[in-house]
Design a protein around this motif. Structure first.
Motif, PDB file in Angstrom:
ATOM      1  N   PHE A  17      28.091  -6.829 -50.520  1.00  0.00           N
ATOM      2  CA  PHE A  17      28.539  -5.671 -51.302  1.00  0.00           C
ATOM      3  C   PHE A  17      30.057  -5.746 -51.520  1.00  0.00           C
ATOM      4  CE2 PHE A  17      29.556  -1.018 -51.568  1.00  0.00           C
ATOM      5  CZ  PHE A  17      28.849  -0.736 -52.723  1.00  0.00           C
ATOM      6  N   ALA A  18      30.804  -6.079 -50.472  1.00  0.00           N
ATOM      7  CA  ALA A  18      32.255  -6.200 -50.580  1.00  0.00           C
ATOM      8  C   ALA A  18      32.632  -7.408 -51.435  1.00  0.00           C
ATOM      9  CB  ALA A  18      32.873  -6.304 -49.194  1.00  0.00           C
ATOM     10  N   GLN A  19      31.936  -8.523 -51.245  1.00  0.00           N
ATOM     11  CA  GLN A  19      32.201  -9.750 -52.025  1.00  0.00           C
ATOM     12  C   GLN A  19      32.032  -9.480 -53.521  1.00  0.00           C
ATOM     13  OE1 GLN A  19      33.080 -12.911 -50.797  1.00  0.00           O
ATOM     14  NE2 GLN A  19      33.339 -13.466 -52.939  1.00  0.00           N
ATOM     15  N   GLN A  66      38.575  -9.498 -45.055  1.00  0.00           N
ATOM     16  CA  GLN A  66      37.536  -8.735 -44.371  1.00  0.00           C
ATOM     17  C   GLN A  66      36.865  -7.767 -45.340  1.00  0.00           C
ATOM     18  OE1 GLN A  66      40.145  -7.121 -41.267  1.00  0.00           O
ATOM     19  NE2 GLN A  66      38.909  -8.230 -39.781  1.00  0.00           N
ATOM     20  N   PRO A  67      35.565  -7.503 -45.116  1.00  0.00           N
ATOM     21  CA  PRO A  67      34.871  -6.521 -45.955  1.00  0.00           C
ATOM     22  C   PRO A  67      35.310  -5.098 -45.605  1.00  0.00           C
ATOM     23  CG  PRO A  67      33.312  -7.822 -44.627  1.00  0.00           C
ATOM     24  CD  PRO A  67      34.672  -8.187 -44.197  1.00  0.00           C
ATOM     25  N   TRP A  68      35.522  -4.303 -46.630  1.00  0.00           N
ATOM     26  CA  TRP A  68      35.862  -2.890 -46.491  1.00  0.00           C
ATOM     27  C   TRP A  68      34.864  -2.085 -47.310  1.00  0.00           C
ATOM     28  CZ3 TRP A  68      40.559  -0.435 -44.575  1.00  0.00           C
ATOM     29  CH2 TRP A  68      41.390  -1.307 -43.885  1.00  0.00           C
ATOM     30  N   LEU A  69      34.618  -0.864 -46.846  1.00  0.00           N
ATOM     31  CA  LEU A  69      33.726   0.061 -47.557  1.00  0.00           C
ATOM     32  C   LEU A  69      34.431   1.400 -47.644  1.00  0.00           C
ATOM     33  CD1 LEU A  69      30.769   0.604 -48.652  1.00  0.00           C
ATOM     34  CD2 LEU A  69      30.320   1.545 -46.379  1.00  0.00           C
ATOM     35  N   HIS A  70      34.544   1.919 -48.852  1.00  0.00           N
ATOM     36  CA  HIS A  70      35.106   3.253 -49.065  1.00  0.00           C
ATOM     37  C   HIS A  70      33.941   4.185 -49.355  1.00  0.00           C
ATOM     38  CE1 HIS A  70      37.625   6.206 -51.622  1.00  0.00           C
ATOM     39  NE2 HIS A  70      37.655   6.559 -50.354  1.00  0.00           N
ATOM     40  N   LEU A  71      33.804   5.207 -48.524  1.00  0.00           N
ATOM     41  CA  LEU A  71      32.695   6.153 -48.647  1.00  0.00           C
ATOM     42  C   LEU A  71      33.240   7.531 -48.973  1.00  0.00           C
ATOM     43  CD1 LEU A  71      29.619   6.746 -48.187  1.00  0.00           C
ATOM     44  CD2 LEU A  71      30.276   7.382 -45.865  1.00  0.00           C
ATOM     45  N   ILE A  72      32.686   8.150 -49.997  1.00  0.00           N
ATOM     46  CA  ILE A  72      32.988   9.546 -50.295  1.00  0.00           C
ATOM     47  C   ILE A  72      31.662  10.292 -50.368  1.00  0.00           C
ATOM     48  CG2 ILE A  72      35.187   9.169 -51.471  1.00  0.00           C
ATOM     49  CD1 ILE A  72      33.649   9.451 -54.127  1.00  0.00           C
ATOM     50  N   ALA A  73      31.676  11.524 -49.901  1.00  0.00           N
ATOM     51  CA  ALA A  73      30.472  12.354 -49.965  1.00  0.00           C
ATOM     52  C   ALA A  73      30.889  13.812 -49.909  1.00  0.00           C
ATOM     53  CB  ALA A  73      29.540  12.029 -48.794  1.00  0.00           C
TER      54      ALA A  73
END
Length: 182
Positions: A17-19, A66-73
């Motif tokens: 997903f990050a890639q 490194q893989p990062w994930l930004h989450l909003i909810a």
């Protein structure tokens, strides 16, 4: 992987997903989030959870990216005001960055010093569970209105009850005996 989703994936390969610089967004019924729905007053069927997730690779030129994930909810929940005990609508919002590392030991070691949350990489991250965890963390400890719509009792004491139970002056009985003897 950029698209609107009806529900967050139960198995998200974070590295891929990050890639791909992936983007997902959608909305769900509150009832699908069992632990969060348990916090509301009344049926949870009407509530909506809106969410979005973005992946990216980050790193300095000399280090491995490194893989990062930004989450909003966000969500709006009907709860009980703990001051007046009437229903209150509570708006929740989560906006968090997660950095993924190779294993749990590394995540635990780096998490204390990092501003972002550090998690172990997982090719089967349950995004819905992560969204629910973040919204649960956003819940107020004591939900209440800014200004309650009804008058709030500032005392739980009934003045009439106090008058009846107020002990008599310790020498009142002696005073009555003295008055009778005259």
């Amino acid at each position: 992987m950029n698209h609107d989703a009806t529900s967050p994936p139960k198995r998200l390969d974070v590295a891929a997903f990050a890639q791909d610089a992936g983007h997902l967004q959608g909305s769900d019924q509150l009832a699908e989030y069992r632990r969060l729905a348990a916090e509301v007053v009344g049926p949870a069927g009407d509530g909506q959870i809106r969410w979005g997730a973005d992946g990216e690779l980050r790193g300095t030129s000399g280090s491995m990216r490194q893989p990062w994930l930004h989450l909003i909810a966000d969500a709006t929940l009907p709860m009980t005001c703990q001051r007046c005990l009437e229903p209150v609508v509570v708006a929740l919002a989560a906006d968090r960055w997660f950095r993924f590392v190779a294993d749990e030991a590394t995540a635990e070691m780096e998490d204390d010093e990092a501003e972002e949350d550090v998690l172990a990489i997982d090719d089967a991250l349950d995004l819905r569970e992560l969204i629910e965890d973040e919204l649960l963390l956003a819940l107020p400890v004591v939900p209440m209105h800014e200004d309650c719509p009804v008058a709030v009792k500032s005392s739980a004491v009934d003045p009439a009850f106090e008058d009846v139970t107020k002990p008599a002056h310790p020498f009142a009985a002696l005073e009555q005996l003295r008055d009778k003897s005259k």
